[in-house]
Write a protein that holds these residues in place. Sequence first.
Motif, PDB file in Angstrom:
ATOM      1  N   HIS A 157       0.900  -1.110  -0.184  1.00  0.00           N
ATOM      2  CA  HIS A 157       0.012   0.161  -0.034  1.00  0.00           C
ATOM      3  C   HIS A 157       0.885   1.363  -0.107  1.00  0.00           C
ATOM      4  O   HIS A 157       1.510   1.567   1.054  1.00  0.00           O
ATOM      5  N   LYS A 158       0.791   1.895  -1.002  1.00  0.00           N
ATOM      6  CA  LYS A 158       1.697   3.024  -1.141  1.00  0.00           C
ATOM      7  C   LYS A 158       0.737   4.252  -0.390  1.00  0.00           C
ATOM      8  O   LYS A 158      -0.306   4.693  -0.860  1.00  0.00           O
ATOM      9  N   LEU A 159       1.353   4.562   0.660  1.00  0.00           N
ATOM     10  CA  LEU A 159       1.095   5.548   1.752  1.00  0.00           C
ATOM     11  C   LEU A 159       1.722   6.876   2.007  1.00  0.00           C
ATOM     12  O   LEU A 159       2.511   6.880   1.708  1.00  0.00           O
ATOM     13  N   LYS A 160       0.740   7.929   2.040  1.00  0.00           N
ATOM     14  CA  LYS A 160       1.555   9.054   2.668  1.00  0.00           C
ATOM     15  C   LYS A 160       2.396   8.693   3.755  1.00  0.00           C
ATOM     16  O   LYS A 160       1.992   8.144   4.400  1.00  0.00           O
ATOM     17  N   ASP A 161       3.378   9.696   4.015  1.00  0.00           N
ATOM     18  CA  ASP A 161       4.125   9.559   5.325  1.00  0.00           C
ATOM     19  C   ASP A 161       3.313   9.525   6.628  1.00  0.00           C
ATOM     20  O   ASP A 161       3.421   8.865   7.469  1.00  0.00           O
ATOM     21  N   THR A 162       2.245  10.490   6.722  1.00  0.00           N
ATOM     22  CA  THR A 162       1.655  10.598   7.811  1.00  0.00           C
ATOM     23  C   THR A 162       0.584   9.465   7.899  1.00  0.00           C
ATOM     24  O   THR A 162       0.615   8.967   9.081  1.00  0.00           O
ATOM     25  N   GLU A 163       0.193   8.976   6.850  1.00  0.00           N
ATOM     26  CA  GLU A 163      -0.532   7.690   6.906  1.00  0.00           C
ATOM     27  C   GLU A 163       0.323   6.467   7.465  1.00  0.00           C
ATOM     28  O   GLU A 163       0.049   5.531   8.418  1.00  0.00           O
ATOM     29  N   GLN A 164       1.583   6.396   6.911  1.00  0.00           N
ATOM     30  CA  GLN A 164       2.508   5.345   7.310  1.00  0.00           C
ATOM     31  C   GLN A 164       2.749   5.462   8.592  1.00  0.00           C
ATOM     32  O   GLN A 164       2.638   4.342   9.470  1.00  0.00           O
TER      33      GLN A 164
END
Length: 192
Positions: A169-176
Amino acid sequence: MISRSIMEKQEKILITALKLFVQNGFHGTPTSKIAKEAGVANGTLFHYYQTKEDLIVSLYLYVKSKMGKYIEENSSQESDIKELFKEQFQLVMEWSMDNRNEFYYTQLFNNSPYSTLLSSEQIRKELKKSCDQIQDAIDKGVFKNRDVDFIHTIMGSHVYGLYSYLMKHKLKDTEQKEIIHDSFEMLWGMLI
């Protein structure tokens, strides 16, 4: 004392082996190809690593020592047990995301028959600090009273699972970061 040129040759062999094992697997990577791409003679490779199995295990220990060094250098030496484990968990995830080939190699190794070639002495040496921290958490009544190796295995499996999820899942830094935080809290709930 080992000379600088010997250490450089050994490291070049290890770095080349890492690249090729990750690309082609253990059985798809002959030592002759590693030697050729590393720019050393086949005999030189076998001078440092007597067998292919020795090279595979040595590479695993090399990668684990790099990860351990990263965690050690970036750890604040937190005294609160939960914060200590949380920080180390985050550092492992950070290192794994920044060193994908190395982390993939640890997965490849741990899921192969070669992992049984590690002696119990090598395993104890590799895991001493983290096992001591786990034992301390058990002794202080923070973790459930379970076998240290079992807890260490659960933690490692959790890291591998989270890593796989983050890769898919390619997530944004904040989501990661949020997923890593939530994942640690889930792990912590299992341990206490």
